[in-house]
Design a protein around this motif. Sequence first.
Motif, PDB file in Angstrom:
ATOM      1  N   MET A 183       0.837  -1.173   0.000  1.00 43.69           N
ATOM      2  CA  MET A 183       0.000   0.000   0.000  1.00 43.69           C
ATOM      3  C   MET A 183       0.879   1.232   0.000  1.00 43.69           C
ATOM      4  SD  MET A 183      -3.339  -0.252   2.278  1.00 43.69           S
ATOM      5  CE  MET A 183      -3.112  -1.503   3.508  1.00 43.69           C
ATOM      6  N   ARG A 184       0.326   2.280  -0.557  1.00 44.77           N
ATOM      7  CA  ARG A 184       1.018   3.563  -0.564  1.00 44.77           C
ATOM      8  C   ARG A 184       0.001   4.660  -0.808  1.00 44.77           C
ATOM      9  NH1 ARG A 184       1.544   5.702  -5.421  1.00 44.77           N
ATOM     10  NH2 ARG A 184       1.216   4.447  -7.247  1.00 44.77           N
ATOM     11  N   THR A 185       0.425   5.893  -0.751  1.00 45.35           N
ATOM     12  CA  THR A 185      -0.467   7.013  -1.051  1.00 45.35           C
ATOM     13  C   THR A 185      -0.184   7.508  -2.457  1.00 45.35           C
ATOM     14  OG1 THR A 185       1.100   8.605  -0.146  1.00 45.35           O
ATOM     15  CG2 THR A 185      -0.568   7.734   1.368  1.00 45.35           C
ATOM     16  N   GLY A 229      -1.639   8.506  -6.613  1.00 42.70           N
ATOM     17  CA  GLY A 229      -2.243   7.839  -7.753  1.00 42.70           C
ATOM     18  C   GLY A 229      -1.313   6.814  -8.372  1.00 42.70           C
ATOM     19  N   PRO A 230      -1.674   6.324  -9.568  1.00 38.99           N
ATOM     20  CA  PRO A 230      -0.859   5.327 -10.253  1.00 38.99           C
ATOM     21  C   PRO A 230       0.553   5.832 -10.506  1.00 38.99           C
ATOM     22  CG  PRO A 230      -2.987   5.548 -11.310  1.00 38.99           C
ATOM     23  CD  PRO A 230      -2.877   6.651 -10.301  1.00 38.99           C
ATOM     24  N   ASP A 231       1.497   4.907 -10.493  1.00 36.62           N
ATOM     25  CA  ASP A 231       2.908   5.248 -10.700  1.00 36.62           C
ATOM     26  C   ASP A 231       3.435   4.397 -11.855  1.00 36.62           C
ATOM     27  OD1 ASP A 231       5.382   6.426 -10.289  1.00 36.62           O
ATOM     28  OD2 ASP A 231       5.975   4.997  -8.740  1.00 36.62           O
ATOM     29  N   ASP A 232       2.732   4.471 -12.994  1.00 32.69           N
ATOM     30  CA  ASP A 232       3.091   3.657 -14.145  1.00 32.69           C
ATOM     31  C   ASP A 232       4.155   4.324 -15.002  1.00 32.69           C
ATOM     32  OD1 ASP A 232       1.179   1.796 -13.445  1.00 32.69           O
ATOM     33  OD2 ASP A 232      -0.364   2.660 -14.734  1.00 32.69           O
ATOM     34  N   GLY A 254      -5.542   2.807 -11.864  1.00 30.96           N
ATOM     35  CA  GLY A 254      -6.175   3.790 -10.996  1.00 30.96           C
ATOM     36  C   GLY A 254      -5.840   3.491  -9.553  1.00 30.96           C
ATOM     37  N   GLU A 255      -6.705   3.914  -8.673  1.00 32.77           N
ATOM     38  CA  GLU A 255      -6.484   3.652  -7.261  1.00 32.77           C
ATOM     39  C   GLU A 255      -7.788   3.208  -6.626  1.00 32.77           C
ATOM     40  OE1 GLU A 255      -5.971   7.317  -4.758  1.00 32.77           O
ATOM     41  OE2 GLU A 255      -5.772   8.233  -6.728  1.00 32.77           O
ATOM     42  N   LEU A 256      -7.679   2.427  -5.601  1.00 29.25           N
ATOM     43  CA  LEU A 256      -8.831   1.939  -4.859  1.00 29.25           C
ATOM     44  C   LEU A 256      -8.693   2.454  -3.427  1.00 29.25           C
ATOM     45  CD1 LEU A 256     -11.348   0.171  -4.715  1.00 29.25           C
ATOM     46  CD2 LEU A 256      -9.847  -1.753  -4.193  1.00 29.25           C
ATOM     47  N   PRO A 257      -9.396   3.546  -3.101  1.00 28.68           N
ATOM     48  CA  PRO A 257      -9.265   4.108  -1.757  1.00 28.68           C
ATOM     49  C   PRO A 257      -9.795   3.145  -0.706  1.00 28.68           C
ATOM     50  CG  PRO A 257     -10.372   5.644  -3.247  1.00 28.68           C
ATOM     51  CD  PRO A 257     -10.281   4.327  -3.954  1.00 28.68           C
TER      52      PRO A 257
END
Length: 55
Positions: free
Chosen positions: A1-3, A5-8, A20-23
């Motif tokens: 886990m991290r904070t 958005g995507p880091d592609d 994307g992200e799943l909060p």
Amino acid sequence: MRTGGPDDEPEDARLPAWAGELPLTLTMGEPRPDPERQVEVALPGHLARLAGRTW
């Protein structure tokens, strides 16, 4: 886990895959007293106020 958005990698943005992200949130549940407790004690007010809060 991290904070964040995507880091592609930039080239990954062209791939046919969802990104994307799943909060996630933490929700406090209903207080459950210790079943082994021999004495009945009311739930303290500060804990009653926390119950149901979303973090």
